[in-house]
Design a protein around this motif. Structure first.
Motif, PDB file in Angstrom:
ATOM      1  N   TYR A 286       1.042   2.389  -0.917  1.00  0.00           N
ATOM      2  CA  TYR A 286       2.061   3.266  -1.493  1.00  0.00           C
ATOM      3  C   TYR A 286       1.939   3.290  -3.010  1.00  0.00           C
ATOM      4  N   SER A 287       1.804   2.089  -3.602  1.00  0.00           N
ATOM      5  CA  SER A 287       1.756   1.996  -5.065  1.00  0.00           C
ATOM      6  C   SER A 287       0.573   2.774  -5.624  1.00  0.00           C
TER       7      SER A 287
ATOM      8  N   TYR B   6      10.131   3.074  -0.022  1.00  0.00           N
ATOM      9  CA  TYR B   6       9.017   4.035  -0.019  1.00  0.00           C
ATOM     10  C   TYR B   6       9.088   4.918   1.216  1.00  0.00           C
TER      11      TYR B   6
ATOM     12  N   ALA C  30       9.448  -7.673   0.196  1.00  0.00           N
ATOM     13  CA  ALA C  30       8.387  -6.693   0.440  1.00  0.00           C
ATOM     14  C   ALA C  30       8.860  -5.625   1.415  1.00  0.00           C
ATOM     15  N   ARG C  31       9.584  -6.036   2.443  1.00  0.00           N
ATOM     16  CA  ARG C  31      10.051  -5.053   3.437  1.00  0.00           C
ATOM     17  C   ARG C  31      11.128  -4.133   2.863  1.00  0.00           C
TER      18      ARG C  31
ATOM     19  N   ASP D 263       2.500 -11.650   8.267  1.00  0.00           N
ATOM     20  CA  ASP D 263       3.472 -10.547   8.118  1.00  0.00           C
ATOM     21  C   ASP D 263       3.599 -10.135   6.660  1.00  0.00           C
ATOM     22  N   LEU D 264       3.629 -11.117   5.759  1.00  0.00           N
ATOM     23  CA  LEU D 264       3.769 -10.828   4.333  1.00  0.00           C
ATOM     24  C   LEU D 264       2.529 -10.093   3.820  1.00  0.00           C
TER      25      LEU D 264
ATOM     26  N   ARG E 262       0.481  -2.734   2.828  1.00  0.00           N
ATOM     27  CA  ARG E 262       1.091  -1.396   2.956  1.00  0.00           C
ATOM     28  C   ARG E 262       1.712  -0.975   1.627  1.00  0.00           C
ATOM     29  N   LEU E 263       2.369  -1.915   0.944  1.00  0.00           N
ATOM     30  CA  LEU E 263       2.957  -1.603  -0.366  1.00  0.00           C
ATOM     31  C   LEU E 263       1.893  -1.193  -1.362  1.00  0.00           C
TER      32      LEU E 263
ATOM     33  N   ALA F 198       2.703  -6.506   4.968  1.00  0.00           N
ATOM     34  CA  ALA F 198       3.683  -5.743   4.187  1.00  0.00           C
ATOM     35  C   ALA F 198       3.132  -5.447   2.795  1.00  0.00           C
ATOM     36  N   ARG F 199       2.478  -6.422   2.186  1.00  0.00           N
ATOM     37  CA  ARG F 199       1.945  -6.218   0.823  1.00  0.00           C
ATOM     38  C   ARG F 199       0.773  -5.237   0.810  1.00  0.00           C
TER      39      ARG F 199
ATOM     40  N   LEU G 232       9.271  -1.616   0.919  1.00  0.00           N
ATOM     41  CA  LEU G 232       8.613  -0.686   1.843  1.00  0.00           C
ATOM     42  C   LEU G 232       9.609   0.317   2.397  1.00  0.00           C
TER      43      LEU G 232
ATOM     44  N   LEU H 135       8.931 -12.009   2.139  1.00  0.00           N
ATOM     45  CA  LEU H 135       8.738 -10.978   3.161  1.00  0.00           C
ATOM     46  C   LEU H 135       9.896  -9.983   3.148  1.00  0.00           C
TER      47      LEU H 135
END
Lengths: 150, 150
Positions: free
Chosen positions: B114-115, A114, A107-108, B103-104, B110-111, B107-108, A111, A104
């Protein structure tokens, strides 16, 4: 003369195993049905009938079902793994939690790059660089690997 | 006549509590030192000396120290919380793991946006929208809230 005592089949699993008469006020009867002999046998083998009875007497009646379930789980775990019992499960969960906390945080951290508008840092192979642990933001308390109360 | 028996202070904590002579081959002595009376008292209260002795005899000598530590942890937990014992810790760790997995996954997700070059979706307040659970990618097995072996 015919025996008018209650038949053995009406005894709870605990009284059957302990070879005693099951009274209407038997502390075990509501939680160890006669068709679940293994449940009591396991709890008895690990904690002993006397200790189970003491624990049940100590908790309110509405919580005795949960108490028996947790005792049965612990007993099963100890019989499967005499060294660690259910502490093995706690240690494994703690390890998995640490792994998840690290994932986590990674990943944060990505983020955050970005969001700040910075392009991701690429390594020699064109893949996104994973930040080192030192670069990671705090992600809450990381439990120690030792046994501890949570 | 003077008593030449070993003095009580040379007994291990178990033999002291059980009021018996501590022999050189005492199964408890290496793990329950005379200056740790509470450690044995707790284990005895929850599991009973006889069951602890049986468990210790069942495991290899080099694992007995770990065995006693895990029994002491379990006993302490059961005395603190007679209903759940250390199962309470397992349930809490499982809940925290589920929270971390969610939560992970967020976050992933959202990543991944972006990617893929997509701008993050903003809500009416200009904040980044959090994907719903249905939108999240799989993030490994989510343990049930029930007691289970891991």
């Amino acid at each position: 003369m015919r025996n008018h005592e209650p038949r053995a089949s009406s005894s709870c699993a605990a009284c059957k195993l302990l070879k005693r008469r099951c009274s209407p006020s038997c502390i075990f009867a509501p939680y160890f049905r006669s068709d679940e002999p293994k449940k009591f046998a396991k709890v008895h083998k690990v904690f002993g009938a006397s200790n189970v009875s003491k624990i049940l007497n100590e908790v309110p009646e509405e919580q005795r079902d949960e108490t028996v379930n947790s005792l049965a789980y612990e007993a099963e775990a100890r019989l499967r793994d005499p060294v660690y019992g259910c502490i093995g499960a706690i240690a494994l969960l703690q390890r998995r939690m640490v792994e998840l906390q690290v994932d986590l945080a990674i990943a944060r951290a990505r983020l955050a790059r970005y969001s700040a508008g910075s392009p991701p840092i690429l390594n020699d192979h064109g893949s996104i660089m994973i930040p080192t642990l030192a670069e990671l933001p705090a992600c809450g308390h990381v439990p120690s690997q030792e046994f501890r109360f949570v």
